[in-house]
Scaffold this motif. Sequence first.
Motif, mmCIF file in Angstrom:
data_model
loop_
_atom_site.group_PDB
_atom_site.id
_atom_site.type_symbol
_atom_site.label_atom_id
_atom_site.label_comp_id
_atom_site.label_asym_id
_atom_site.label_seq_id
_atom_site.Cartn_x
_atom_site.Cartn_y
_atom_site.Cartn_z
ATOM 1 N N GLN A 121 0.819 -1.202 0.000
ATOM 2 C CA GLN A 121 0.000 0.000 0.000
ATOM 3 C C GLN A 121 0.859 1.261 0.000
ATOM 4 O O GLN A 121 0.496 2.275 -0.610
ATOM 5 C CB GLN A 121 -0.926 0.005 1.216
ATOM 6 C CG GLN A 121 -1.867 1.202 1.282
ATOM 7 C CD GLN A 121 -2.719 1.337 0.034
ATOM 8 O OE1 GLN A 121 -3.294 0.367 -0.446
ATOM 9 N NE2 GLN A 121 -2.800 2.544 -0.520
ATOM 10 N N SER A 122 2.014 1.223 0.662
ATOM 11 C CA SER A 122 2.883 2.396 0.700
ATOM 12 C C SER A 122 3.385 2.757 -0.693
ATOM 13 O O SER A 122 3.473 3.942 -1.054
ATOM 14 C CB SER A 122 4.072 2.142 1.635
ATOM 15 O OG SER A 122 4.828 1.021 1.192
ATOM 16 N N VAL A 123 3.700 1.745 -1.503
ATOM 17 C CA VAL A 123 4.162 1.992 -2.869
ATOM 18 C C VAL A 123 3.016 2.535 -3.718
ATOM 19 O O VAL A 123 3.177 3.492 -4.481
ATOM 20 C CB VAL A 123 4.726 0.698 -3.495
ATOM 21 C CG1 VAL A 123 5.144 0.937 -4.950
ATOM 22 C CG2 VAL A 123 5.897 0.172 -2.681
ATOM 23 N N ARG A 124 1.852 1.945 -3.551
ATOM 24 C CA ARG A 124 0.678 2.400 -4.303
ATOM 25 C C ARG A 124 0.365 3.865 -3.991
ATOM 26 O O ARG A 124 0.040 4.648 -4.890
ATOM 27 C CB ARG A 124 -0.515 1.501 -3.964
ATOM 28 C CG ARG A 124 -1.697 1.650 -4.885
ATOM 29 C CD ARG A 124 -2.819 0.703 -4.521
ATOM 30 N NE ARG A 124 -2.467 -0.682 -4.824
ATOM 31 C CZ ARG A 124 -2.319 -1.628 -3.913
ATOM 32 N NH1 ARG A 124 -2.488 -1.342 -2.634
ATOM 33 N NH2 ARG A 124 -2.008 -2.851 -4.266
ATOM 34 N N THR A 125 0.495 4.225 -2.731
ATOM 35 C CA THR A 125 0.221 5.599 -2.329
ATOM 36 C C THR A 125 1.224 6.571 -2.946
ATOM 37 O O THR A 125 0.854 7.653 -3.423
ATOM 38 C CB THR A 125 0.256 5.724 -0.794
ATOM 39 O OG1 THR A 125 -0.768 4.884 -0.237
ATOM 40 C CG2 THR A 125 0.016 7.160 -0.354
ATOM 41 N N LEU A 126 2.497 6.194 -2.966
ATOM 42 C CA LEU A 126 3.528 7.043 -3.570
ATOM 43 C C LEU A 126 3.262 7.247 -5.060
ATOM 44 O O LEU A 126 3.427 8.363 -5.582
ATOM 45 C CB LEU A 126 4.910 6.409 -3.374
ATOM 46 C CG LEU A 126 5.511 6.472 -1.978
ATOM 47 C CD1 LEU A 126 6.766 5.607 -1.895
ATOM 48 C CD2 LEU A 126 5.847 7.914 -1.593
ATOM 49 N N ILE A 127 2.856 6.184 -5.750
ATOM 50 C CA ILE A 127 2.602 6.278 -7.185
ATOM 51 C C ILE A 127 1.395 7.165 -7.458
ATOM 52 O O ILE A 127 1.432 8.058 -8.319
ATOM 53 C CB ILE A 127 2.389 4.877 -7.787
ATOM 54 C CG1 ILE A 127 3.685 4.069 -7.719
ATOM 55 C CG2 ILE A 127 1.893 4.974 -9.234
ATOM 56 C CD1 ILE A 127 3.518 2.605 -8.062
ATOM 57 N N ARG A 128 0.320 6.932 -6.728
ATOM 58 C CA ARG A 128 -0.894 7.716 -6.951
ATOM 59 C C ARG A 128 -0.659 9.209 -6.701
ATOM 60 O O ARG A 128 -1.284 10.058 -7.336
ATOM 61 C CB ARG A 128 -2.015 7.213 -6.041
ATOM 62 C CG ARG A 128 -2.642 5.889 -6.497
ATOM 63 C CD ARG A 128 -3.734 5.440 -5.550
ATOM 64 N NE ARG A 128 -4.480 4.304 -6.063
ATOM 65 C CZ ARG A 128 -5.506 4.396 -6.888
ATOM 66 N NH1 ARG A 128 -5.918 5.584 -7.293
ATOM 67 N NH2 ARG A 128 -6.135 3.320 -7.306
ATOM 68 N N ALA A 129 0.253 9.518 -5.809
ATOM 69 C CA ALA A 129 0.500 10.910 -5.453
ATOM 70 C C ALA A 129 1.165 11.695 -6.580
ATOM 71 O O ALA A 129 1.142 12.931 -6.568
ATOM 72 C CB ALA A 129 1.366 10.985 -4.195
#
Length: 260
Positions: free
Chosen positions: A34-42
């Motif tokens: 989830q941390s990687v997904r959040t960084l990408i979406r940002a």
Amino acid sequence: MSGTSVDGIDVALIETDGRQVSVRGQAITVPYDQSVRTLIRAVFGAERPNDATRAAEKALTDAHVEAVQRWSRESGEALSSLDVVGFHGQTITHRPERHFTWQLGDGAALARALGLQVVDDLRVADVEAGGQGAPLVPIYHAALVRDLPKPIAVVNVGGVANVTWVGSDDALLAFDTGPGNGPIDDWCMRRAGQQFDRDGALAASGKVDRTRLERFCEHRYFARTPPKSLDRGDFSDHWADGLRTNFGVSVHGFPNWFFT
């Protein structure tokens, strides 16, 4: 590769002469943390490097290293047996009308970590030359259906949906057809607090708003003649704003959502 759904990384072994796939080896999908997904979406929509894009690129490159290493362990195929790794990277911005596309991913870092040749930045030159940025997809689809009767269409639904048409004379036509899972996933995150609509349970429990659907189908993109392609954000989940949602009894662990 990881598509615009931003759900994870697909790793697959193929053996090919560039025209047909002779061997399809083991394939795995490794979900993003989830941390990687959040960084990408940002960083969706970014057009210049900054601290956020650099952090997202490092995180997803590290995730790709781990995914390939995991594939090697689970498949029993030594990394040293591979000729080359194709690294798509993660598309964060796609504006072919301005000859611009950006896929995050550090190919050199991936090559160093794996000790292998890596081919990356697969789309930039195509877009700079006036293409739509997916030069390999139609060729790969054509290889997959090489021995099947023609004409034939290969449809792929990711964050954005696309189709490859292979004619009876093997002529290719490929383009993005419209939104796929992207806006649905975003809607689920924003309204239901879940990553995606598992088994279509939320959609199946609703009612179709015919008026809104007809307006949606009048979007100017659908009238454009191919070749054409989309950025993930071209069809956002905000087209669903104003729909009334009611929570009801649970269906397969999900609430009912009724749209009127």
